[in-house]
Design a protein around this motif. Structure first.
Motif, PDB file in Angstrom:
ATOM      1  N   SER A 157      57.652  26.662  65.505  1.00 22.97           N
ATOM      2  CA  SER A 157      56.892  25.841  64.569  1.00 22.97           C
ATOM      3  C   SER A 157      56.998  26.374  63.150  1.00 22.97           C
ATOM      4  CB  SER A 157      55.424  25.792  64.995  1.00 22.97           C
ATOM      5  OG  SER A 157      54.921  27.104  65.150  1.00 22.97           O
ATOM      6  N   VAL A 158      56.701  25.519  62.220  1.00 19.92           N
ATOM      7  CA  VAL A 158      56.565  25.909  60.826  1.00 19.92           C
ATOM      8  C   VAL A 158      55.252  25.357  60.313  1.00 19.92           C
ATOM      9  CG1 VAL A 158      58.938  26.012  60.017  1.00 19.92           C
ATOM     10  CG2 VAL A 158      57.771  23.814  60.154  1.00 19.92           C
ATOM     11  N   GLY A 159      54.848  25.865  59.184  1.00 16.98           N
ATOM     12  CA  GLY A 159      53.625  25.338  58.609  1.00 16.98           C
ATOM     13  C   GLY A 159      53.201  26.168  57.431  1.00 16.98           C
ATOM     14  N   ILE A 160      52.046  25.854  56.943  1.00 22.59           N
ATOM     15  CA  ILE A 160      51.491  26.664  55.884  1.00 22.59           C
ATOM     16  C   ILE A 160      50.163  27.226  56.385  1.00 22.59           C
ATOM     17  CG2 ILE A 160      52.511  25.319  54.037  1.00 22.59           C
ATOM     18  CD1 ILE A 160      49.303  24.407  53.823  1.00 22.59           C
ATOM     19  N   ASP A 161      49.558  28.005  55.579  1.00 26.11           N
ATOM     20  CA  ASP A 161      48.256  28.557  55.934  1.00 26.11           C
ATOM     21  C   ASP A 161      47.187  27.513  55.608  1.00 26.11           C
ATOM     22  OD1 ASP A 161      45.910  29.939  56.235  1.00 26.11           O
ATOM     23  OD2 ASP A 161      46.236  31.246  54.491  1.00 26.11           O
ATOM     24  N   ASP A 162      47.010  26.587  56.538  1.00 32.54           N
ATOM     25  CA  ASP A 162      46.073  25.481  56.302  1.00 32.54           C
ATOM     26  C   ASP A 162      44.676  25.987  55.975  1.00 32.54           C
ATOM     27  OD1 ASP A 162      48.054  23.952  58.500  1.00 32.54           O
ATOM     28  OD2 ASP A 162      47.252  22.692  56.889  1.00 32.54           O
ATOM     29  N   TYR A 163      44.290  26.993  56.707  1.00 32.49           N
ATOM     30  CA  TYR A 163      42.934  27.508  56.534  1.00 32.49           C
ATOM     31  C   TYR A 163      42.767  28.083  55.128  1.00 32.49           C
ATOM     32  CZ  TYR A 163      38.479  29.508  57.898  1.00 32.49           C
ATOM     33  OH  TYR A 163      37.142  29.806  57.979  1.00 32.49           O
ATOM     34  N   GLY A 164      43.691  28.942  54.763  1.00 34.21           N
ATOM     35  CA  GLY A 164      43.607  29.574  53.449  1.00 34.21           C
ATOM     36  C   GLY A 164      43.761  28.579  52.314  1.00 34.21           C
ATOM     37  N   ALA A 165      44.690  27.625  52.484  1.00 34.27           N
ATOM     38  CA  ALA A 165      44.931  26.648  51.433  1.00 34.27           C
ATOM     39  C   ALA A 165      43.692  25.803  51.188  1.00 34.27           C
ATOM     40  CB  ALA A 165      46.114  25.760  51.807  1.00 34.27           C
ATOM     41  N   THR A 166      43.062  25.425  52.263  1.00 29.88           N
ATOM     42  CA  THR A 166      41.858  24.611  52.134  1.00 29.88           C
ATOM     43  C   THR A 166      40.755  25.404  51.431  1.00 29.88           C
ATOM     44  OG1 THR A 166      42.391  23.393  54.139  1.00 29.88           O
ATOM     45  CG2 THR A 166      40.098  23.326  53.398  1.00 29.88           C
ATOM     46  N   ARG A 167      40.583  26.632  51.842  1.00 31.78           N
ATOM     47  CA  ARG A 167      39.563  27.460  51.211  1.00 31.78           C
ATOM     48  C   ARG A 167      39.828  27.570  49.709  1.00 31.78           C
ATOM     49  NH1 ARG A 167      40.185  32.454  51.211  1.00 31.78           N
ATOM     50  NH2 ARG A 167      41.034  32.584  53.334  1.00 31.78           N
ATOM     51  N   GLU A 168      41.079  27.800  49.389  1.00 28.50           N
ATOM     52  CA  GLU A 168      41.457  27.920  47.989  1.00 28.50           C
ATOM     53  C   GLU A 168      41.117  26.644  47.208  1.00 28.50           C
ATOM     54  OE1 GLU A 168      45.617  29.049  46.027  1.00 28.50           O
ATOM     55  OE2 GLU A 168      45.286  30.044  47.949  1.00 28.50           O
ATOM     56  N   ALA A 169      41.411  25.531  47.826  1.00 31.44           N
ATOM     57  CA  ALA A 169      41.142  24.241  47.182  1.00 31.44           C
ATOM     58  C   ALA A 169      39.650  24.064  46.947  1.00 31.44           C
ATOM     59  CB  ALA A 169      41.682  23.106  48.043  1.00 31.44           C
ATOM     60  N   VAL A 170      38.900  24.310  47.985  1.00 32.78           N
ATOM     61  CA  VAL A 170      37.447  24.135  47.879  1.00 32.78           C
ATOM     62  C   VAL A 170      36.888  25.104  46.839  1.00 32.78           C
ATOM     63  CG1 VAL A 170      35.267  24.346  49.121  1.00 32.78           C
ATOM     64  CG2 VAL A 170      37.238  23.284  50.238  1.00 32.78           C
ATOM     65  N   GLU A 171      37.368  26.320  46.898  1.00 26.56           N
ATOM     66  CA  GLU A 171      36.851  27.315  45.953  1.00 26.56           C
ATOM     67  C   GLU A 171      37.228  26.981  44.513  1.00 26.56           C
ATOM     68  OE1 GLU A 171      38.173  31.002  47.597  1.00 26.56           O
ATOM     69  OE2 GLU A 171      36.384  31.236  48.859  1.00 26.56           O
ATOM     70  N   HIS A 172      38.336  26.316  44.353  1.00 22.70           N
ATOM     71  CA  HIS A 172      38.715  25.908  43.002  1.00 22.70           C
ATOM     72  C   HIS A 172      37.697  24.928  42.441  1.00 22.70           C
ATOM     73  CE1 HIS A 172      41.271  25.195  39.537  1.00 22.70           C
ATOM     74  NE2 HIS A 172      41.110  23.890  39.724  1.00 22.70           N
ATOM     75  N   LEU A 173      37.260  24.015  43.272  1.00 19.16           N
ATOM     76  CA  LEU A 173      36.256  23.051  42.819  1.00 19.16           C
ATOM     77  C   LEU A 173      34.926  23.755  42.558  1.00 19.16           C
ATOM     78  CD1 LEU A 173      37.124  20.004  45.127  1.00 19.16           C
ATOM     79  CD2 LEU A 173      37.615  20.268  42.683  1.00 19.16           C
ATOM     80  N   ASP A 188      41.553  12.317  63.480  1.00 24.02           N
ATOM     81  CA  ASP A 188      41.376  13.273  64.570  1.00 24.02           C
ATOM     82  C   ASP A 188      42.406  14.390  64.511  1.00 24.02           C
ATOM     83  OD1 ASP A 188      42.907  11.152  67.069  1.00 24.02           O
ATOM     84  OD2 ASP A 188      43.639  11.962  65.209  1.00 24.02           O
ATOM     85  N   ASP A 189      42.694  14.798  63.275  1.00 25.94           N
ATOM     86  CA  ASP A 189      43.702  15.839  63.217  1.00 25.94           C
ATOM     87  C   ASP A 189      43.422  16.812  62.072  1.00 25.94           C
ATOM     88  OD1 ASP A 189      46.072  17.285  63.637  1.00 25.94           O
ATOM     89  OD2 ASP A 189      46.992  15.478  64.406  1.00 25.94           O
ATOM     90  N   LEU A 190      44.356  17.707  61.863  1.00 25.56           N
ATOM     91  CA  LEU A 190      44.218  18.693  60.805  1.00 25.56           C
ATOM     92  C   LEU A 190      42.886  19.418  60.902  1.00 25.56           C
ATOM     93  CD1 LEU A 190      45.557  16.621  57.807  1.00 25.56           C
ATOM     94  CD2 LEU A 190      46.738  18.364  59.097  1.00 25.56           C
ATOM     95  N   THR A 191      42.489  19.695  62.118  1.00 29.72           N
ATOM     96  CA  THR A 191      41.172  20.271  62.334  1.00 29.72           C
ATOM     97  C   THR A 191      41.024  21.626  61.653  1.00 29.72           C
ATOM     98  OG1 THR A 191      42.066  21.035  64.394  1.00 29.72           O
ATOM     99  CG2 THR A 191      40.677  19.079  64.462  1.00 29.72           C
ATOM    100  N   LEU A 192      42.138  22.279  61.412  1.00 29.25           N
ATOM    101  CA  LEU A 192      42.063  23.580  60.765  1.00 29.25           C
ATOM    102  C   LEU A 192      41.577  23.421  59.329  1.00 29.25           C
ATOM    103  CD1 LEU A 192      42.567  26.324  61.831  1.00 29.25           C
ATOM    104  CD2 LEU A 192      44.882  26.263  60.939  1.00 29.25           C
ATOM    105  N   ARG A 193      42.022  22.365  58.686  1.00 29.52           N
ATOM    106  CA  ARG A 193      41.567  22.112  57.329  1.00 29.52           C
ATOM    107  C   ARG A 193      40.081  21.778  57.331  1.00 29.52           C
ATOM    108  NH1 ARG A 193      46.873  18.732  54.941  1.00 29.52           N
ATOM    109  NH2 ARG A 193      48.355  20.287  55.686  1.00 29.52           N
ATOM    110  N   GLU A 194      39.699  20.975  58.283  1.00 28.20           N
ATOM    111  CA  GLU A 194      38.290  20.602  58.373  1.00 28.20           C
ATOM    112  C   GLU A 194      37.435  21.840  58.631  1.00 28.20           C
ATOM    113  OE1 GLU A 194      37.639  17.315  60.944  1.00 28.20           O
ATOM    114  OE2 GLU A 194      35.445  17.458  60.817  1.00 28.20           O
ATOM    115  N   LYS A 195      37.908  22.677  59.519  1.00 28.34           N
ATOM    116  CA  LYS A 195      37.144  23.875  59.863  1.00 28.34           C
ATOM    117  C   LYS A 195      37.019  24.805  58.654  1.00 28.34           C
ATOM    118  CE  LYS A 195      36.782  27.632  63.221  1.00 28.34           C
ATOM    119  NZ  LYS A 195      35.830  28.186  62.262  1.00 28.34           N
TER     120      LYS A 195
END
Lengths: 347, 347
Positions: A157-173, A188-195
């Motif tokens: 698999s490939v991907g990015i750090d969904d968890y970290g990226a989301t945190r960064e985004a939220v923290e930017h706001l 019903d997806d991307l649950t890591l971002r939601e979490k």
DNA sequence: TTGTAAGCGTTATCAT
DNA sequence: ATGATAACGCTTACAA
């Protein structure tokens, strides 16, 4: 006029069919220079083109890979498809596409479609039905997932750090002074971002409030539009929103404007993907950008190099691109927005 | 575990390989019910999947078609690709994509790539290099053009009435009270649209003024953006613009806003394509909509039905969809825009 | 209704 | 350095 085959070429060049093969494939045996040029001349004259089906049959390899995704209409996917096609072409491969639809209803059908065409490998993006995974596993086809490193650790698999990226985004706001950040997520997806959003926000909100700050839509402009209308028409709506994908954000921008609200003053927006299209909304979207070109290359390489790369999972870095929708860049600065990576530590 | 072939199935079912073929293909000879079910059971047990390469070799047909276009990232193309893929799937075909790039630099390479993969037919959209046409002609591959019915009347084609659609678009803006309509066009293509605009406007402008009203950009958001900036920064810019494609219009909208101008009050916009994405700019784009789904179906059908349809050219109807960017619908009417066809005679 | 076998255009092994 | 030839898995004409 019948199409020439290898035997016609051989006859015209006065050699055996084997030699023609050696010339075409530069091996596995050497060919004398004089012979080679005679063969080449014969091929030209007959407008010879090797038959890919015969070659595929013999080699048990088609030199075609497939991309299975929800919807090529989503800029995230179309940009990915473009980069993958380019890379595939570079490596002598073709790219077939399959759309599974938002609900994944065509997922199994499309997978079998591709398997039946003997593609050498399949990239899966936005694919999730359990049936699909078992079908893949038993087919033994070469596969790479662009989603779930977690659910199926035995599949590359490939991907990015969904968890970290989301945190960064939220923290930017939050850094912009917002105390609450809403979430617009996929159905019903991307649950890591939601979490990640929920973890980041739960320090500041009650669980009930978290619910009030969340709206769901599918991964389309329309889905984002409706989710935003839903969210913003509630009693006490958030003044900042993290949107889990660019396509949805396009709808969100439109919804906010339709409601007569200002971006970023009334509602600030940040989204995750960073497609090229995200620079062209008005106001332009502040995004976490995924290196789609790099990811695409990696995916194609992994699918087309027979298991040379051992890593089961590769994570790519993301970049925050501050633009207008969060307030970092003011709309007045026409054409002068800074597209470099944003670093909080510098501010 | 080696993959089962037709012979393994035959052995397990206690029949000949021919019978297995008859079962799979429902012919050309009948098979007794009992035998058929034994064969099916055997196929299940061995997880048998017919080998597409062998079949393609035998039948000289791959059941794959190709779509050659500039850039799948352009919503016009990605929507087209989606519809084509769906239709192809319905008819048992796969779809390969090839991007030629804005300048068409990869055109020949991509064409040969597809020819080499033995696709059964190729749809060409945005393809124009002379070398490509001659290469196609001599390859004898089944082809349909989505551009030039005019340049190559011997090649089947589809399209819309570019001339009439453009006139309608321009006249719609004139109907709104504008006296001059600018043009943003592609760098060296869609000349029919340019000509129609010029014919329609020449009644009201001098040839010099026509030049002043024209700007060129490539078919990207960025291309539209730059062309619009160029056009609107001139001394006496138009207050209404006909944009020859949706993608460019996305950039135009952004440019107008960046210049601090209002759409449609300072600059009215209409574009030609009518992709789904065109409803999600703000203000939303008034467009001439092309029936992409219908066109896609037709193209695929034509490519996959061996010459049953005799027509060399088919023209599809277009529809004016009045939205916000021309002033027909006011942005206040959030979500209430009327998406039906617009008819001047009704007004 | 079913079986036999030729042939589609390659590649690659074994000879020469 | 080159030639002859057996596979690859399938379809289908022809035989039974």
């Amino acid at each position: 006029m019948k199409r020439a085959n290898r035997e016609d070429v051989a006859r015209l060049a006065g050699v055996s069919t084997a030699v023609v093969s050696y010339v075409i494939n530069n091996g596995p045996r050497p060919v004398a220079e004089a012979t080679r040029s005679r063969v080449i001349a014969a091929m030209d004259e007959l407008r010879y083109r090797p038959n890919a089906s015969a070659r595929a049959l013999k080699l048990a390899r088609t030199n075609v890979i497939g991309l299975l995704m929800w919807d090529i209409t989503n800029p995230y996917f179309s940009e990915m498809a473009k980069y993958m096609q380019e890379r595939a072409h570079e490596r002598g491969y073709g790219l077939m596409i399959g759309n599974t639809g938002q609900d994944g209803i065509e997922e199994t059908a499309e997978l079998h479609n591709m398997l039946g065409r003997e593609v050498d490998g399949i990239a899966l993006s936005g694919v999730r039905r359990p049936e699909t995974l078992t079908a893949i596993a038993r087919s033994g086809v070469n596969v790479i997932s662009m989603d779930w490193h977690l659910a199926a650790p035995d599949i590359p698999s490939v991907g990015i750090d969904d968890y970290g990226a989301t945190r960064e985004a939220v923290e930017h706001l939050l850094w912009h002074g917002h105390t609450e950040v809403g979430l617009i997520a996929g159905i019903d997806d991307l649950t890591l971002r939601e979490k990640s959003w929920s973890d980041t926000m739960s320090a500041r909100c009650t669980p009930e409030r978290l619910k009030e700050l969340t709206a769901y839509g599918d991964f389309t402009r329309q889905g984002g539009y409706q989710a935003a209308i839903d969210l913003l028409k509630r009693p006490n709506p958030p003044k900042a929103i993290f949107v889990s994908s660019d396509v949805q954000a396009f709808g969100v921008v439109r919804a906010v404007q339709h409601l007569g609200l200002n971006i970023p003053n009334d509602v600030a927006i940040i989204s995750l993907d960073g497609t090229d299209a995200s620079a062209f909304t008005y106001p332009s979207l502040t995004v976490i950008r995924l290196p789609l070109d790099e990811i695409a290359k990696h995916v194609v390489d992994k699918l087309t190099s027979h298991g040379a790369d051992e890593r089961m999972h590769t994570t790519f870095p993301h970049t925050l691109i501050p633009r207008e929708s969060c307030g970092c860049v003011s709309p007045e600065h026409a054409g002068r927005e800074d597209v470099r990576a944003f670093s909080h530590s510098q501010s």
